[in-house]
Design a protein around this motif. Sequence first.
Motif, PDB file in Angstrom:
ATOM      1  N   ASP A   7      55.319  26.785 -13.807  1.00 44.20           N
ATOM      2  CA  ASP A   7      56.636  27.068 -14.220  1.00 44.20           C
ATOM      3  C   ASP A   7      57.966  26.043 -14.011  1.00 44.20           C
ATOM      4  O   ASP A   7      58.979  26.034 -13.909  1.00 44.20           O
ATOM      5  N   ARG A   8      57.292  24.676 -14.312  1.00 39.45           N
ATOM      6  CA  ARG A   8      58.247  23.496 -14.273  1.00 39.45           C
ATOM      7  C   ARG A   8      58.532  22.914 -15.240  1.00 39.45           C
ATOM      8  O   ARG A   8      57.550  22.805 -16.063  1.00 39.45           O
ATOM      9  N   ALA A   9      59.567  22.713 -15.731  1.00 39.20           N
ATOM     10  CA  ALA A   9      59.835  21.884 -17.052  1.00 39.20           C
ATOM     11  C   ALA A   9      59.284  20.620 -17.030  1.00 39.20           C
ATOM     12  O   ALA A   9      59.513  19.656 -16.133  1.00 39.20           O
ATOM     13  N   ILE A  10      58.050  20.586 -17.704  1.00 38.65           N
ATOM     14  CA  ILE A  10      57.598  18.987 -17.696  1.00 38.65           C
ATOM     15  C   ILE A  10      57.888  18.226 -18.847  1.00 38.65           C
ATOM     16  O   ILE A  10      57.925  16.954 -18.765  1.00 38.65           O
ATOM     17  N   MET A  11      58.512  18.897 -19.971  1.00 39.92           N
ATOM     18  CA  MET A  11      58.672  18.007 -21.225  1.00 39.92           C
ATOM     19  C   MET A  11      59.922  18.998 -21.667  1.00 39.92           C
ATOM     20  O   MET A  11      60.043  19.836 -21.700  1.00 39.92           O
TER      21      MET A  11
END
Length: 147
Positions: A7-11
């Motif tokens: 649940d990490r914003a990667i893009m």
Amino acid sequence: MIYDKQDRAIMTQHAGLRTIKNSFSAQGWMFTKYDRFGRVVYTGFFPSTASRASLQGDVDALSSNPANNEARSSSSFSSDGMDIFYTQNAFPSANIKVLSVNYYDTYPVYSFNPAFPASVMGQDVITDSQNAAISTRALPTVSLVKT
């Protein structure tokens, strides 16, 4: 925005990155890569005309690195002449342009690193090679930003 399984914003992408009228002269996405502790290790630009849904599907289907983490490496890869001492296993992993790098715990091996002094104001210094696991554990050591 595209998220990984942690649940990490990667893009991320804004309207300007959907055209070629930006500083990269290409359509694409800004990316962020993390280590196993959730710390940002490097960021950059990923040229891609793929839709958000398509890229999110690619991230959801990761099998070789499902945690989508990067790790420190004794060998480096190069991005625009800069050596990056991390793996290149998290999504996206190809055709990336690295814009910032953060190191933690120990100092990377760069030719511009200053030598450690033997003492400061008469007190012995714990050097990186002596006991980095104690002196700099969990601390940021070097941050580099492309200008």
